[in-house]
Design an enzyme around this catalytic site. Structure first.
Site, PDB file in Angstrom:
ATOM      1  N   HIS A  81      -4.817   4.257   2.366  1.00 44.43           N
ATOM      2  CA  HIS A  81      -4.472   5.014   1.161  1.00 44.43           C
ATOM      3  C   HIS A  81      -4.436   4.096  -0.054  1.00 44.43           C
ATOM      4  O   HIS A  81      -3.995   2.948   0.025  1.00 44.43           O
ATOM      5  CB  HIS A  81      -3.129   5.716   1.334  1.00 44.43           C
ATOM      6  CG  HIS A  81      -1.958   4.808   1.557  1.00 44.43           C
ATOM      7  ND1 HIS A  81      -1.179   4.334   0.531  1.00 44.43           N
ATOM      8  CD2 HIS A  81      -1.421   4.289   2.680  1.00 44.43           C
ATOM      9  CE1 HIS A  81      -0.208   3.568   1.022  1.00 44.43           C
ATOM     10  NE2 HIS A  81      -0.333   3.521   2.322  1.00 44.43           N
ATOM     11  N   ASP A  83      -2.990   5.320  -2.953  1.00 47.07           N
ATOM     12  CA  ASP A  83      -1.811   5.671  -3.735  1.00 47.07           C
ATOM     13  C   ASP A  83      -0.665   4.731  -3.389  1.00 47.07           C
ATOM     14  O   ASP A  83      -0.609   4.159  -2.296  1.00 47.07           O
ATOM     15  CB  ASP A  83      -1.416   7.128  -3.510  1.00 47.07           C
ATOM     16  CG  ASP A  83      -1.007   7.432  -2.081  1.00 47.07           C
ATOM     17  OD1 ASP A  83      -1.733   7.021  -1.160  1.00 47.07           O
ATOM     18  OD2 ASP A  83       0.049   8.076  -1.868  1.00 47.07           O
ATOM     19  N   ASP A 112       0.857  -2.685   0.705  1.00 47.41           N
ATOM     20  CA  ASP A 112       0.901  -1.286   1.137  1.00 47.41           C
ATOM     21  C   ASP A 112       0.110  -0.423   0.188  1.00 47.41           C
ATOM     22  O   ASP A 112       0.655   0.210  -0.691  1.00 47.41           O
ATOM     23  CB  ASP A 112       2.361  -0.821   1.216  1.00 47.41           C
ATOM     24  CG  ASP A 112       2.527   0.527   1.871  1.00 47.41           C
ATOM     25  OD1 ASP A 112       1.578   0.980   2.524  1.00 47.41           O
ATOM     26  OD2 ASP A 112       3.597   1.131   1.735  1.00 47.41           O
ATOM     27  N   GLU A 141      -0.819   9.408   0.594  1.00 49.33           N
ATOM     28  CA  GLU A 141      -0.104   9.091   1.829  1.00 49.33           C
ATOM     29  C   GLU A 141       1.374   8.910   1.551  1.00 49.33           C
ATOM     30  O   GLU A 141       2.214   9.271   2.376  1.00 49.33           O
ATOM     31  CB  GLU A 141      -0.672   7.820   2.473  1.00 49.33           C
ATOM     32  CG  GLU A 141      -0.198   7.562   3.894  1.00 49.33           C
ATOM     33  CD  GLU A 141       1.113   6.771   3.977  1.00 49.33           C
ATOM     34  OE1 GLU A 141       1.715   6.730   5.068  1.00 49.33           O
ATOM     35  OE2 GLU A 141       1.528   6.197   2.951  1.00 49.33           O
ATOM     36  N   GLU A 142       1.685   8.371   0.386  1.00 46.17           N
ATOM     37  CA  GLU A 142       3.079   8.128   0.027  1.00 46.17           C
ATOM     38  C   GLU A 142       3.793   9.410  -0.415  1.00 46.17           C
ATOM     39  O   GLU A 142       5.012   9.425  -0.522  1.00 46.17           O
ATOM     40  CB  GLU A 142       3.159   7.094  -1.102  1.00 46.17           C
ATOM     41  CG  GLU A 142       2.549   5.736  -0.782  1.00 46.17           C
ATOM     42  CD  GLU A 142       3.342   4.951   0.248  1.00 46.17           C
ATOM     43  OE1 GLU A 142       4.333   5.490   0.801  1.00 46.17           O
ATOM     44  OE2 GLU A 142       2.977   3.796   0.512  1.00 46.17           O
ATOM     45  N   GLU A 170      -2.146   0.001   7.774  1.00 46.18           N
ATOM     46  CA  GLU A 170      -0.766  -0.085   7.290  1.00 46.18           C
ATOM     47  C   GLU A 170      -0.188  -1.479   7.555  1.00 46.18           C
ATOM     48  O   GLU A 170      -0.590  -2.160   8.508  1.00 46.18           O
ATOM     49  CB  GLU A 170       0.107   0.967   7.987  1.00 46.18           C
ATOM     50  CG  GLU A 170      -0.147   2.390   7.556  1.00 46.18           C
ATOM     51  CD  GLU A 170       0.388   2.688   6.165  1.00 46.18           C
ATOM     52  OE1 GLU A 170       1.142   1.871   5.607  1.00 46.18           O
ATOM     53  OE2 GLU A 170       0.044   3.760   5.628  1.00 46.18           O
ATOM     54  N   HIS A 355       7.126  -1.446  -0.886  1.00 47.24           N
ATOM     55  CA  HIS A 355       8.006  -0.538  -1.634  1.00 47.24           C
ATOM     56  C   HIS A 355       9.096  -1.273  -2.415  1.00 47.24           C
ATOM     57  O   HIS A 355       9.945  -0.630  -3.026  1.00 47.24           O
ATOM     58  CB  HIS A 355       8.660   0.510  -0.717  1.00 47.24           C
ATOM     59  CG  HIS A 355       7.701   1.484  -0.125  1.00 47.24           C
ATOM     60  ND1 HIS A 355       8.099   2.698   0.393  1.00 47.24           N
ATOM     61  CD2 HIS A 355       6.361   1.441   0.040  1.00 47.24           C
ATOM     62  CE1 HIS A 355       7.038   3.361   0.851  1.00 47.24           C
ATOM     63  NE2 HIS A 355       5.978   2.605   0.648  1.00 47.24           N
TER      64      HIS A 355
END
Length: 380
Positions: A81, A83, A112, A141-142, A170, A355
């Site tokens: 992903h 995003d 990520d 995805e997030e 991931e 994150h």
């Protein structure tokens, strides 16, 4: 943002491509520039790139990218992903202004998982094409994932594309690159409960209907549930009460409504709809008129150890000298969707800063991950 000069040639530089992807702001749901950067890197490598936008607010619109090289033979898919989660305040440098300080590259998405996507593109450039290779890349995805990977899977079915194996990039590594491969994930469901009463004065309870005691009794019964003891590959399923709200600021008023939210992470001994039904039955015994709404964000899945996990493990051992642990820990990922169509495992960068503020990837890890991904492609 245009990719740097080294991106788009025959051998993309993994660091420069990661920087270009980070520099294209892509808070979920993502579309536009970040996909331009990736497409420009893939097209010179012989990939046929298809991009499409799905959905409307609030879960969309979302852009997705499907890139395919080759035709026939073993089909190996890489999924990921573009995003990212919102950056938050307090970064040392701009979250979307990639910066190298020392041996680390900083920026939102570094691990990520824009770094892993760049590594796979660089790996594909190093290995002569054979069979079929694809990239399944979403911009959601997030977020809710409503219009992301599920829509990509539908598009692949329309094109007659079914991977033999899929690797999701991931950030699975825990202490050092290569120490962990995810072969499954627990499922996730969230259940919202609202018990409705009748507002009134606390001095006249017979004229009101307090919803709080009924909700509390229901929650106590739910909290006492032991779903299972886990199994060989999964930890025990767990139920967590994550929110409790009445919103009553008065000191002399019985409230008219009390609400709670429950999150359940469950292993492959459970099914999401069954868990929702079980919770709802308990709530309705205590509060027949309660509102209960559940959503399954993903079912548990397991790819039994076999050809795919061995392939990835052997490539890690060959390139890094590390013996990878097979694990099902952590949250959900889009592998929960892809596991419906083919064997899938997850392997990528260190997850220590994902994150977080000042998310960063080691430059050496980007190069090393490129080497592992290239080794996987050679061994297929």
């Amino acid at each position: 943002m245009s990719p740097p000069a080294s991106v788009g040639g025959s051998v993309p530089d993994v660091v420069e491509l990661t920087k270009a992807l980070i520099g294209a702001e892509s808070v979920t749901p993502a579309r536009g520039t970040v996909f331009d950067v990736l497409e420009r890197a893939l097209t010179p490598l012989g990939f046929r790139v298809e991009r499409f936008v799905e959905g409307e607010a609030p879960d969309g619109p979302v852009e997705n990218l499907l890139a395919v090289r080759g035709d026939g033979g073993t089909h190996f898919a890489f999924a990921g992903h573009l995003d990212v989660v919102p950056p938050g305040e307090g970064w040392t440098s701009g979250a979307f202004a990639p910066e190298i300080r020392g041996e680390l590259l900083y920026g939102r998405g570094a691990v990520d998982m824009k770094g892993a996507i760049a590594a796979f593109v660089a790996a594909a450039a190093k290995v002569p094409p054979r069979g079929t290779t694809s990239l399944i890349i979403t911009g959601d995805e997030e977020g809710p994932a409503t219009y992301g990977t599920p829509k990509l899977i539908e598009r692949m079915a329309e094109r007659g594309l079914t991977p033999d194996f899929c690797l999701v990039g991931e950030p699975t590594s825990a202490q050092r690159l290569g120490d962990m491969i995810k072969i499954g994930r627990r499922g996730s469901t969230v259940i919202d409960i609202a018990v409705i009463g009748r507002q009134g004065h606390v001095a006249y309870p017979h004229l009101a209907d307090n919803p709080v005691p009924r909700l509390v009794r229901a929650l106590a019964e739910i909290d006492a549930i032991e779903l299972d003891a886990g199994n060989a590959w999964f930890q025990p399923s767990n139920i967590e009460i994550i929110d409790l709200a009445v919103g009553n600021r008065a000191t002399n008023v019985i409230p008219a409504r009390a609400a709670a939210r429950i999150s359940i992470r469950f292993n492959d001994a459970q099914r999401g709809p069954d868990l929702i039904a079980r919770v709802e039955a308990i709530v309705r015994r205590h509060a027949p008129e309660a509102e209960v709404q559940g959503r399954v964000y993903g079912e548990a899945f397991l790819t039994q150890p076999g050809a795919l996990s061995q392939l990835v493990s052997d490539a890690i051992q060959s390139q890094l000298g590390v013996t990878a642990e097979l694990s099902t820990t952590g949250g959900t990922s889009d592998a929960r969707f892809l596991s419906r169509i083919c064997p899938v495992v997850e392997f990528g960068l260190l997850n220590a800063t994902m994150h977080k503020l000042d998310e960063a990837v080691a430059l050496a890890d980007l190069e090393a991950l490129t080497g592992v991904y290239a080794e996987i492609l050679r061994r297929i």
